[in-house]
Design an enzyme around this catalytic site. Structure first.
Site, PDB file in Angstrom:
ATOM      1  N   GLY A 225       0.787  -1.233   0.000  1.00 40.23           N
ATOM      2  CA  GLY A 225       0.000   0.000   0.000  1.00 40.23           C
ATOM      3  C   GLY A 225       0.813   1.274   0.000  1.00 40.23           C
ATOM      4  O   GLY A 225       0.258   2.349   0.203  1.00 40.23           O
ATOM      5  N   GLU A 261       4.914  -6.101   2.204  1.00 41.25           N
ATOM      6  CA  GLU A 261       4.747  -6.711   0.872  1.00 41.25           C
ATOM      7  C   GLU A 261       4.234  -5.683  -0.134  1.00 41.25           C
ATOM      8  O   GLU A 261       3.101  -5.777  -0.613  1.00 41.25           O
ATOM      9  CB  GLU A 261       3.836  -7.942   0.942  1.00 41.25           C
ATOM     10  N   GLY A 263       3.673  -3.732  -3.671  1.00 40.54           N
ATOM     11  CA  GLY A 263       3.571  -4.094  -5.084  1.00 40.54           C
ATOM     12  C   GLY A 263       3.831  -2.855  -5.928  1.00 40.54           C
ATOM     13  O   GLY A 263       4.904  -2.664  -6.493  1.00 40.54           O
ATOM     14  N   ARG A 264       2.830  -1.960  -5.955  1.00 38.15           N
ATOM     15  CA  ARG A 264       2.867  -0.779  -6.818  1.00 38.15           C
ATOM     16  C   ARG A 264       4.154   0.032  -6.675  1.00 38.15           C
ATOM     17  O   ARG A 264       4.779   0.387  -7.675  1.00 38.15           O
ATOM     18  CB  ARG A 264       1.664   0.117  -6.491  1.00 38.15           C
ATOM     19  N   CYS A 339     -14.386   2.568 -28.534  1.00 40.02           N
ATOM     20  CA  CYS A 339     -15.622   3.316 -28.772  1.00 40.02           C
ATOM     21  C   CYS A 339     -16.347   3.547 -27.461  1.00 40.02           C
ATOM     22  O   CYS A 339     -17.480   3.100 -27.278  1.00 40.02           O
ATOM     23  CB  CYS A 339     -16.536   2.556 -29.723  1.00 40.02           C
ATOM     24  N   TYR A 368      -0.090  -2.581 -12.065  1.00 41.29           N
ATOM     25  CA  TYR A 368      -1.528  -2.543 -12.311  1.00 41.29           C
ATOM     26  C   TYR A 368      -1.795  -1.858 -13.659  1.00 41.29           C
ATOM     27  O   TYR A 368      -2.591  -0.915 -13.743  1.00 41.29           O
ATOM     28  CB  TYR A 368      -2.268  -1.830 -11.164  1.00 41.29           C
TER      29      TYR A 368
HETATM   30  C1  LIG Z   1      -2.521  -5.771  -3.308  1.00 39.48           C
HETATM   31  C2  LIG Z   1      -1.911  -6.224  -2.054  1.00 39.48           C
HETATM   32  C3  LIG Z   1      -0.607  -5.830  -1.742  1.00 39.48           C
HETATM   33  C4  LIG Z   1       0.173  -4.841  -2.565  1.00 39.48           C
HETATM   34  O1  LIG Z   1      -0.449  -3.590  -2.542  1.00 39.48           O
HETATM   35  P1  LIG Z   1       0.252  -2.336  -3.267  1.00 39.48           P
HETATM   36  O2  LIG Z   1      -0.729  -1.241  -3.078  1.00 39.48           O
HETATM   37  O3  LIG Z   1       0.475  -2.708  -4.672  1.00 39.48           O
HETATM   38  O4  LIG Z   1       1.536  -2.088  -2.546  1.00 39.48           O
HETATM   39  C5  LIG Z   1      -0.023  -6.361  -0.611  1.00 39.48           C
HETATM   40  N1  LIG Z   1      -0.705  -7.243   0.182  1.00 39.48           N
HETATM   41  C6  LIG Z   1      -1.970  -7.626  -0.087  1.00 39.48           C
HETATM   42  C7  LIG Z   1      -2.653  -8.579   0.802  1.00 39.48           C
HETATM   43  C8  LIG Z   1      -2.614  -7.125  -1.203  1.00 39.48           C
HETATM   44  O5  LIG Z   1      -3.875  -7.477  -1.464  1.00 39.48           O
END
Ligand SMILES: *Cc1c(COP(=O)(O)O)cnc(C)c1O
Length: 407
Positions: A225, A261, A263-264, A339, A368
């Site tokens: 997050g 953990e 991601g983004r 469209c 994403y």
């Molecule tokens: C999506 C998700 C993440 C990664 O979230 P980001 O916003 O991409 O950092 C980590 N843990 C869980 C459980 C998620 O669902």
């Protein structure tokens, strides 16, 4: 904007477009900086759903301790791309087949999201005789700072309600599952001070829970997050501030293994979606540029309702015998070939002179992006995929389809 990607685009006027161009050395260097800012004892997992491209997974792998997967499909995909990697399996809505796959493949951690999952897992562990290490994901009653996406702190389908946690922990232990601790992924899009505050509150809450109930708390996973600011593409999540706060928590709780953990925030900056302006037109006082491709390749701006940051690379490629559509001075709305009025990549972007035939590179397209796009809609061809390689002078390799198309 990745300078390496822009340099590559400028040096190849004949690039097949649209294309995702991924800067693998840039991705790797960014992940190394993130790792260096975090305490050594902290476990860094990568949330694969942000971008499961095998090239991206391999570029990041030296810098993380494991991968968080959120489906049986991701589990098989990541295990194949990175043999032997430690996998943590989370996500709501796991099927019995998903759980069986995870248990039989010896998943490192299972993040249990509901009592139903726990009961299925207990039955599977008994049937297979396998040891299963679990974290219970709990929607802890913590104040979630203003976040673009909130998964917890209020009603949500994610994790166990705090009122059901004690019984779930007792059931997990009675069934012989190895309860390692808790998982909290409460919000997405938080800046570093907000993440630090939430982490401190989570540790306090989880420790109090463990003391009160006597259930073990060897590990605490804060989820991901960390914010990516699409309105300010040069800004970065302040990993040093977050790392310093986590170091403080590690010192205060030496027996507790902390995990994050993201991601983004690990992959967003690593790729650009590069395309060409097909047409320019005025409509009721507004200027539109229609580009090749669109949100069926790069759904991020449609999904989040933002303007994707972009750079225009002027091109001289235009037939000499055709008038060339050009935008008058002023903002331009860049749309795709679909469209639907929702196919907008950037609204009223303050671009320099823009003509049909010019190249546009949309940055922050490494998370994403391709993998959340509705690629079958309207049956346009997929983009190309190019990867800038670590060694200077290497020719970027190209391939015609990405992981989502291949899957
Ligand atoms: C999506 C998700 C993440 C990664 O979230 P980001 O916003 O991409 O950092 C980590 N843990 C869980 C459980 C998620 O669902």
């Amino acid at each position: 904007m990745s300078q390496a990607v822009l340099d590559h685009v400028r040096s190849r006027p004949d690039l097949a477009l649209p294309a995702y161009v991924t800067d693998l050395p840039g991705l790797s260097a960014h992940a190394a900086r993130v790792r260096a800012a975090l305490p050594a004892q902290l476990e860094l997992l990568y949330a694969a759903k942000a971008n499961p491209d095998p090239e991206v997974l391999r570029a990041l792998a030296p810098h993380f301790d494991g991968v968080e997967v959120a489906s049986g499909g991701e589990l098989e995909h990541v295990a194949a791309a990175l043999p032997g990697v430690a996998l943590s399996f989370g996500g709501p809505g796991k099927t019995e087949a998903d759980l069986e796959l995870a248990v039989r493949s010896g998943v490192h951690r299972l993040h249990v999201e509901s009592r139903r999952e726990l009961d299925l897992l207990a039955r599977l562990a008994a049937r297979t005789g396998r040891a299963v290490d679990v974290l219970l994901r709990v929607n802890a009653p913590l104040p979630v700072p203003d976040a673009p996406l909130a998964m917890g702190g209020g009603p949500s389908p994610f994790g166990l309600d705090p009122g059901d946690l004690d019984a779930a922990a007792a059931a997990a232990r009675a069934a012989g599952l190895r309860l390692r601790g808790l998982h909290l992924h409460l919000a997405s899009g938080l800046n570093a001070p907000a993440c630090a505050e939430l982490a401190a509150a989570a540790v306090a809450w989880a420790c109090a829970w463990s003391v009160r109930t006597g259930h073990p708390l060897d590990e605490l996973n804060f989820g991901g997050g960390m914010a990516v600011d699409y309105a300010n593409p040069d800004a970065r999540f302040d990993w040093d501030t977050y790392g310093a706060a986590l170091s403080g928590l590690v010192r205060q709780h030496p027996g507790l293994r902390l995990k994050v953990e993201p991601g983004r925030a690990l992959t967003a900056y690593g790729a650009c979606y590069v395309t060409r302006v097909l047409d320019v037109k005025r409509s009721h006082g507004r200027t539109f540029a229609v580009v090749l491709g669109g949100t069926h390749h790069l759904r991020t701006p449609a999904a989040r309702g933002h303007d994707q940051p972009l750079t225009v690379v002027p091109s001289e490629r235009w037939p000499a015998d055709l008038p060339r559509p050009a935008a008058p001075p002023g903002p331009v709305t860049l749309v795709g070939q679909l469209c639907t009025p929702k196919d907008v990549l950037a609204r009223d972007a303050p671009v320099p002179a823009l003509r049909a035939g010019d190249v546009v590179a949309f940055s922050l397209a490494g998370a994403y992006a391709w993998n959340i796009s509705h690629t079958a809609f309207l049956m346009h061809p997929p983009p190309a995929f190019l990867y800038l390689q670590p060694t200077a002078g290497d020719q970027p390799r190209a391939r015609r389809a990405g992981p989502a198309a291949a899957a």
